[in-house]
Scaffold this motif. Structure first.
Motif, mmCIF file in Angstrom:
data_model
loop_
_atom_site.group_PDB
_atom_site.id
_atom_site.type_symbol
_atom_site.label_atom_id
_atom_site.label_comp_id
_atom_site.label_asym_id
_atom_site.label_seq_id
_atom_site.Cartn_x
_atom_site.Cartn_y
_atom_site.Cartn_z
ATOM 1 N N ILE A 246 12.941 -8.172 -41.309
ATOM 2 C CA ILE A 246 13.751 -9.275 -41.814
ATOM 3 C C ILE A 246 14.236 -9.002 -43.234
ATOM 4 O O ILE A 246 15.419 -9.160 -43.541
ATOM 5 C CB ILE A 246 12.938 -10.584 -41.774
ATOM 6 N N THR A 247 13.334 -8.560 -44.110
ATOM 7 C CA THR A 247 13.693 -8.382 -45.520
ATOM 8 C C THR A 247 14.303 -7.022 -45.810
ATOM 9 O O THR A 247 15.088 -6.892 -46.755
ATOM 10 C CB THR A 247 12.454 -8.565 -46.409
ATOM 11 N N GLY A 248 13.940 -6.011 -45.031
ATOM 12 C CA GLY A 248 14.456 -4.669 -45.286
ATOM 13 C C GLY A 248 15.672 -4.320 -44.452
ATOM 14 O O GLY A 248 16.695 -3.865 -44.969
ATOM 15 N N SER A 249 15.576 -4.563 -43.141
ATOM 16 C CA SER A 249 16.680 -4.235 -42.230
ATOM 17 C C SER A 249 17.588 -5.431 -41.969
ATOM 18 O O SER A 249 18.607 -5.289 -41.285
ATOM 19 C CB SER A 249 16.110 -3.728 -40.891
ATOM 20 N N PHE A 250 17.212 -6.616 -42.448
ATOM 21 C CA PHE A 250 17.994 -7.850 -42.253
ATOM 22 C C PHE A 250 18.261 -8.118 -40.774
ATOM 23 O O PHE A 250 19.320 -8.592 -40.387
ATOM 24 C CB PHE A 250 19.316 -7.784 -43.026
ATOM 25 N N ASN A 251 17.258 -7.777 -39.951
ATOM 26 C CA ASN A 251 17.364 -7.981 -38.509
ATOM 27 C C ASN A 251 16.424 -9.126 -38.129
ATOM 28 O O ASN A 251 15.294 -8.908 -37.693
ATOM 29 C CB ASN A 251 16.991 -6.699 -37.758
ATOM 30 N N LEU A 252 16.908 -10.338 -38.326
ATOM 31 C CA LEU A 252 16.085 -11.523 -38.068
ATOM 32 C C LEU A 252 15.695 -11.664 -36.598
ATOM 33 O O LEU A 252 14.541 -11.989 -36.297
ATOM 34 C CB LEU A 252 16.813 -12.769 -38.555
#
Length: 564
Positions: A246-252
């Motif tokens: 979520i925070t690194g790849s922004f893949n929620l």
């Protein structure tokens, strides 16, 4: 049909007291909004792509990529190993305390449960200072150059230190409940000490051992701080991998899917621990408690057991002593000259963070305590449709890993009409509903020991349900109430797994600040923040204990959590 008729009858009785009906409806609505809704949001998001289309691609990716599968395997491996070793240490410590006359028993007990009231990654910080690249032991004493504490061994060591005390609390209660006259009777008919232990003591302890293992296993799966600090990129774990997606790849969506995968073993273990093992507890005390017998342990075995317990106590002192000294050392591993700069930095630059943490804890603690007592009162004393469902949902968050809760809150409350992201409210609500289970369970335990005729007498004199609760019930369950307050305050001050998703530029927490300092390599500052945090928590426990004046408060509150 009988269930429907009973539900209608209970509903009619409930509506005779409109204020009580309003309270039941308010509690049900709050649990739906702040417990179920976030979890459902995580589940729905896990079936979406980054474009918002519904698909199974996130789960397909999980089963396709070995790195993600390894994260689950590593989490289960560490959880199982932590459970086994933690229960072994906890059982020996509990057995020694309850079956031998070890000196300074109260001091050792407080020392054993000290890791429970500390930030969850305090052990990680101490491990880095002792066994890291510039560790006092690895570099200073042993002179090792290529040793790495990261990975399985580092995470396992930190979790054993953190969660073995949880097993100790559970197993101490189990062993104290076993009538020692059974052991004496076995030896009186010719059984040796070893035979008595293997044939009497251990079999009667097995339900408690299994329960302790499952509790530690759940705690290990949910642990976030220790793996984030010590796991490293070569040893992925599911709780931290969901956060990094979520925070690194922004893949929620993928982070939500990993959270759902993490949720499955946690809920399964919780269900087994709560609904299966709860029915297999053995009761061996039917009257007044009998003092524990020391005949079971020979003099030689007593020395071995006590040496083991003292060694673990010294291990705890070493960890906390390292953090305290590290907070006053200029540069750990290079310059060991004394300095106060880390504390000055923490109290100046970090003052706002300390203030924010105290505000969140002081706001969430009384609400969590009161709501826990109210739900316990409704569950034990009132009859209404869906009572069992309310009880289950209210304690559900105890089994849900904090990572899942944190992701659920950012999904559920990031748009109108409940736009709470970045506000104080979302942090307060998170802590309220995450830690009410302890208050509920302790309240239920106390209420079941109180004769309902006392409350019925008040109602016969004209008091409604709410007045009865406020004037009669709440004073009677004050010990459980104050225990819930202590536990809620401690957890609000030390939690990180869910809160790390919810902090913002306006509202930060000490635990998140400590983690940021560790990530930046400023171990001295992190140690100073940790010392300040532990001191605040200990002072709060002492203050509440004094206010309660002998009722169940202080360290006793921490023991309530073992009942879950």
């Amino acid at each position: 049909m009988s269930y429907v008729r009973r539900a209608k009858r209970e509903l009619r009785l409930l509506w005779r007291d409109p204020l009580l009906a309003l309270l039941v409806g308010g509690v049900a609505l709050s649990l739906i909004l702040f417990v179920l809704y976030p979890l459902i949001s995580v589940l729905i998001k896990s079936f979406q792509s980054q474009e918002g289309l519904y698909s199974l691609q996130n789960y397909h990716r999980f089963f396709t990529f070995r790195y993600l599968r390894n994260a689950l395997k590593n989490s289960l491996l560490v959880g199982t190993a932590t459970g086994c070793v933690g229960v072994f240490i906890g059982y020996i410590a509990a057995f020694t305390v309850t079956r031998t006359t070890i000196p300074a028993k109260k001091f050792l007990h407080v020392l054993f449960i000290l890791p429970i009231i500390s930030p969850p990654f305090t052990s990680s910080l101490a491990i880095l200072m002792l066994f890291g690249a510039n560790g006092l032991i690895t570099k200073g004493v042993l002179g090792l150059k290529n040793f790495s504490i990261y990975g399985f061994k580092g995470v396992l060591l930190s979790q054993i230190f953190t969660f073995a005390p949880v097993a100790y609390l559970t197993l101490r209660g189990v062993l104290e409940s076993l009538n020692p006259t059974l052991e004496d009777a076995a030896m009186n008919v010719g059984a040796s000490r070893m035979q008595t232990f293997w044939k009497v003591t251990l079999p009667l302890s097995l339900p408690g051992i299994a329960s302790a293992f499952l509790v530690v296993f759940i705690e290990s799966l949910a642990d976030f701080g220790n793996p984030l600090v010590l796991a490293g990129s070569r040893f992925p774990m599911l709780s931290t991998q969901a956060y990094l997606e979520i925070t690194g790849s922004f893949n929620l969506p993928l982070g939500a899917a990993l959270a759902v995968v993490l949720l499955l073993p946690s809920i399964t273990a919780f269900a087994i621990q709560r609904y299966y093992l709860e029915k297999r507890q053995y009761t061996t005390i039917t009257g007044k408690p009998v003092a524990s017998s020391s005949k079971l342990v020979s003099r030689g075995a007593r020395k071995v057991l006590q040496s083991f317990v003292v060694a673990f106590a010294l291990f705890v002192l070493l960890f906390y002593g390292t953090i305290f000294v590290g907070a006053m050392i200029n540069v750990w591993g290079y310059d060991f000259s004394l300095t106060a700069k880390h504390f000055l930095y923490a109290l100046s630059v970090g003052f706002e963070t300390i203030k924010d943490t105290l505000i969140v804890a002081l706001l969430s603690t009384p609400i969590s305590g009161l709501l826990g007592m109210l739900i316990a009162f409704l569950v034990v004393r009132q009859r209404f449709p869906g009572k069992g469902t309310i009880e289950f949902v209210s304690i559900l968050n105890f089994a849900v890993p904090g990572t899942v809760v944190g992701i659920g809150y950012i999904l559920a409350f990031n748009k109108p009409p409940l736009l709470l992201i970045g506000t104080l409210a979302i942090l307060v609500l998170n802590f309220i509903f995450r830690y009410i289970p302890v208050g509920i369970q302790s309240g239920i335990a106390v209420l079941r020991q109180i004769d309902p005729a006392i409350e019925e007498a008040a109602q016969n004199l004209g008091a409604d349900g709410v007045t009865t609760f406020r004037k009669i019930t709440l004073p009677l369950i004050a010990p459980a109430f104050f225990s819930a307050l202590v536990f809620a305050f401690v957890r609000a001050m030390t939690a990180i797994s869910s809160a790390i998703f919810l902090v913002s530029a306006r509202w930060n927490l000490l635990t998140v600040q400590i983690l940021n300092e560790v990530g930046s390599g400023r171990l001295g500052v992190a140690a100073a923040f940790s010392v300040i945090l532990v001191v605040i928590v200990l002072c709060a426990i002492v203050i509440i204990s004094r206010l309660v004046s002998g009722r169940a408060g202080g360290m006793k509150a921490i023991e309530i959590s073992k009942e879950l």
